[in-house]
Write a protein that holds these residues in place. Structure first.
Motif, short mmCIF file in Angstrom:
data_model
loop_
_atom_site.label_atom_id
_atom_site.label_comp_id
_atom_site.label_asym_id
_atom_site.label_seq_id
_atom_site.Cartn_x
_atom_site.Cartn_y
_atom_site.Cartn_z
N CYS A 177 2.90 1.35 -1.71
CA CYS A 177 2.21 1.89 -0.54
C CYS A 177 1.29 3.04 -0.93
N SER A 181 -4.86 4.97 2.47
CA SER A 181 -5.10 3.70 3.16
C SER A 181 -4.11 2.66 2.64
N PRO A 182 -2.90 2.66 3.18
CA PRO A 182 -1.88 1.73 2.72
C PRO A 182 -2.24 0.28 3.02
N ALA A 184 -1.64 -3.66 4.32
CA ALA A 184 -1.14 -4.16 5.61
C ALA A 184 0.38 -4.20 5.63
N CYS A 186 2.51 -2.24 4.09
CA CYS A 186 3.04 -0.89 4.24
C CYS A 186 2.80 -0.30 5.63
N ARG A 187 1.80 -0.83 6.33
CA ARG A 187 1.54 -0.41 7.71
C ARG A 187 2.41 -1.18 8.69
N GLU A 189 2.20 -4.48 9.26
CA GLU A 189 1.40 -5.51 9.91
C GLU A 189 1.70 -6.89 9.39
#
Length: 190
Positions: A177, A181-182, A184, A186-187, A189
């Motif tokens: 991560c 700007s992690p 997707a 790590c977010r 999603e």
């Protein structure tokens, strides 16, 4: 270090090859995902992901190359094979599912362990195998990361047995991560 582990697939069949293969080498792994958060210090870093334990009923396989499905960016990704002797396994050396750092520094000089590039590595571990007793060979993926993070959604292992080519697919998301700007995964999603 904090690791994320999910036991469900986060990938669509169009992006990642279906788990399994067509040859004598087996990697028995259910689809899933694992991620690492960045260490406290800033800058670039690496995360290693293992737990991928290839085996054969007899003979040996030579890995030709490892391909990465669902690559999220152009940061470095590489694969190595970590071989752990029976004695090291009896001394409680176990497979590593996720850890910050890289295998060469972490395990390369440790007694009863060897780390080599996956391309050209000879796999000779027998199936069935109890890695906690018999020792093991572990295919490990190393993801480099900056503040952007890095991830893949699966592996395709191309190998040969007696000069005949085969493929073994592993549907397993691996992510380091990013701080800024992690990926997707790590977010949350994927």
């Amino acid at each position: 270090m904090i690791a994320l582990i999910l036991l469900v697939s986060a990938c669509s069949p169009d992006e990642v090859p279906e788990a399994g293969g067509d040859g004598p080498m087996r990697i028995d792994m259910l689809p899933g995902a694992v991620g690492l958060y960045p260490p406290e210090r800033g800058g670039s870093w690496e995360g290693m992901f293992g737990g991928v334990l290839p085996c054969l009923e007899d003979g040996y396989a030579v890995i030709d190359r490892v391909e990465y499905a669902g690559r999220q960016n152009d940061q470095a990704i590489r694969a190595v094979v970590r071989t752990v002797s029976r004695q090291a396994a009896e001394d409680d050396v176990i497979p590593v599912h996720s850890l910050t750092g890289n295998p060469e520094q972490e395990f390369g000089q440790a007694p009863g362990q060897e780390v080599e590039p996956a391309g050209g590595a000879r796999i000779a571990t027998r199936c069935p195998n109890d890695p906690y007793v018999d020792g093991f060979q572990e295919l490990m993926v190393v993801l480099a990361a900056t503040d952007r993070g890095n991830s893949i959604e699966g592996l395709r292992v191309r190998y040969e047995v007696d000069g005949k080519p085969y493929v073994e697919d592993v549907e397993w998301t691996m992510a380091v991560c990013g701080r800024v700007s992690p990926t997707a995964f790590c977010r949350g999603e994927d």
